[in-house]
Write an enzyme that holds these catalytic residues in place. Structure first.
Site, short mmCIF file in Angstrom:
data_model
loop_
_atom_site.label_atom_id
_atom_site.label_comp_id
_atom_site.label_asym_id
_atom_site.label_seq_id
_atom_site.Cartn_x
_atom_site.Cartn_y
_atom_site.Cartn_z
N SER A 69 0.84 -1.20 0.00
CA SER A 69 0.00 0.00 0.00
C SER A 69 0.88 1.26 0.00
CB SER A 69 -0.96 -0.05 1.20
OG SER A 69 -2.01 0.88 1.06
N ASP A 117 -5.78 -3.21 -2.73
CA ASP A 117 -4.75 -2.98 -1.72
C ASP A 117 -4.13 -4.28 -1.22
OD1 ASP A 117 -3.40 -2.29 0.71
OD2 ASP A 117 -4.66 -0.51 0.87
#
Length: 295
Positions: free
Chosen positions: A48, A171
């Site tokens: 991320s 993500d």
């Protein structure tokens, strides 16, 4: 490309970069210190916001992640405030800004240095179909590399899915928030872990919010399962990390002041958290070198 200083870093050394959106500015500070020392750990794994940090560490761009996260010009901010824009783009965050305008216009990304770097790098993404983590990189195709970074950073619901090679991704933190197990399985015995939460932090476990996940990802039951179980898996990994840290088998850098919020906007707070990351790495640099020295 600048020559690195000879610190005799073990070839089995890796640095693992946790995400956390704007909390990643702590990691940016820590890595900026390392880059100022020309200290480049051989293997990098980013998740991320940690993927954004990983890209800029491998491309050796001091200050770039900081500048991307602490944006002083209102028109260049990546948090969508206009309701119409949020509805049209189906996104709270303007990922086009982060992965198109930033790297090509506003904060240019050094693709040449990244592609030529001797460091290996893995950016963690979550496959929506399988609900499992994948670890991707690209050293030739600019667009694909940015797509991987975008996917790793695309928080479910807040951002659209990202298509790569015909698969949909979100993500990486959904399936593998702190990929220490991945690093060990790929042969990296000396692991430096940069966390963005304080010691003892744990996510709240339970199925709260599962209805929203089911509604948003009805076509992806494995992704829903990963989202529901994320906190449990995250906490299990943290338990292992704290145990291994006490035993001296991993080296952890984490904040010792209150962490900023995921979407923190206050520039002063962000700069303070960035500086804290820088100072934490500086204070621990000698010990880190000892931990990573060639055996």
């Amino acid at each position: 490309m600048n020559e690195t200083k000879n610190y005799s870093i073990t070839k089995s050394g890796a640095v693992i970069l946790e995400g956390g959106a704007n909390r990643g500015v702590f990691t940016a500070g820590a890595l900026d210190f390392l880059m100022e020392q020309e200290y480049y750990i051989p293997h990098v794994i980013g998740v991320s916001a940690g993927a954004c940090n990983a890209l800029d560490y491998v491309s050796r761009q001091i200050g770039r992640t900081r500048d991307c996260m602490i944006v002083t010009d209102e028109k260049n901010r990546y948090v969508n405030k206009n309701i119409k824009t949020i509805v049209e783009k189906k996104a709270l965050l303007d990922m086009d800004m982060v992965f198109e305008r930033y790297p090509y216009e506003i904060f240019p990304f050094d693709f040449d240095t990244y592609f030529a770097s001797p460091q290996t790098c893995e950016l963690v993404v979550t496959n929506c179909e399988t609900g499992r983590a994948e670890y991707l990189d690209d050293r030739e195709n600019k667009e694909r590399l940015l797509a991987i970074g975008r996917a790793s950073s695309s928080m479910p619901i807040a951002c659209p899915m990202v298509e790569i090679d015909g698969n949909e991704y979100v993500d990486g933190g959904v399936a593998d928030s702190i990929p220490i197990i991945r690093s060990l399985k790929t042969g990296h015995r000396k692991n430096v872990i940069i966390l963005t939460r304080n010691f003892g932090y744990r996510k709240k476990e339970g199925t709260r919010g599962w209805e929203l996940y089911v509604a948003a990802f009805r076509k992806y039951p494995n992704l829903v399962r990963a989202l529901v179980n994320r906190a449990k898996h995250y906490n299990q990994v943290l338990e292992c990390i704290e145990k291994w840290e006490e035993e001296g088998s991993v080296f952890v850098i984490r904040p010792e002041i209150p962490a900023v919020s995921r979407l923190e906007k206050d520039e002063e707070k962000l700069r303070e958290f960035y500086q804290h990351g820088y100072d934490q790495m500086k204070a621990n640099f000698e010990a880190l070198q000892e931990f990573l020295k060639e055996e």
